[in-house]
Scaffold this motif. Sequence first.
Motif: not given
Length: 223
Positions: A84, A86, A89, A118-119
């Motif tokens: 990820h 991320d 996020d 999203t995470l």
Amino acid sequence: MEKKFTSEKEWSVAMRINHWAMAISIFILIATGFYIAEPFTVSSGETVNKFLMGNIRYAHILFGVILVFLFIWRVYLAFFSRFHADWKDFFAWTDIKMTIDQIKFYLLLTKEGPEYKTLYGPMQSLAYIGLFFMVLVICVTGLILMGAGYHAGFTAVAASILRPVEKMMGGLAVVRYVHHVFTWLFILFIVVHIYMAFWYDAILKKGTVSSMISGDIFKKAKE
């Protein structure tokens, strides 16, 4: 009709190790920090053999340095994780509609939480931005306080680099006060974080809590 769920990989091994290592470090830092601030016991025996405060302080410094490197590692994972990447996020809250939907869910105005790609969810992203800010402040103030007692080594170098921050804050007394206040903010975050994790798990049955051990989360199977 019974809902069907599928298991999906949500957290990488690196993310889980970082999460639990950071959690353990923070718990130890809170416990040792309160003891350093207000010692509540004196060990028995000869004075020459008493070094409890020294050992507690050593543990506090050790896990403080560990937290610094865990924080650096987590920032690295946010940009370069193979599982990820991320960093985006953390801006899930910028989706206003989804943010409003999640607030409605938390206020029990709706039965289903919003589906997000999203995470993190919108409110989670805001919470984690706040958490990482707190970690940054606690690490910076901790390094300043730590380096004040050393003239060589990593902590002394870090403290000398952060000297302008110490002066900007008004000296070591203010730095210590900020460090103490943010300790209480960590305690507040931990209480809310644990409660919300179990509550979210109980309502949506996604395996939120167990996912930080197994790495898997449950999602509704597409029909």
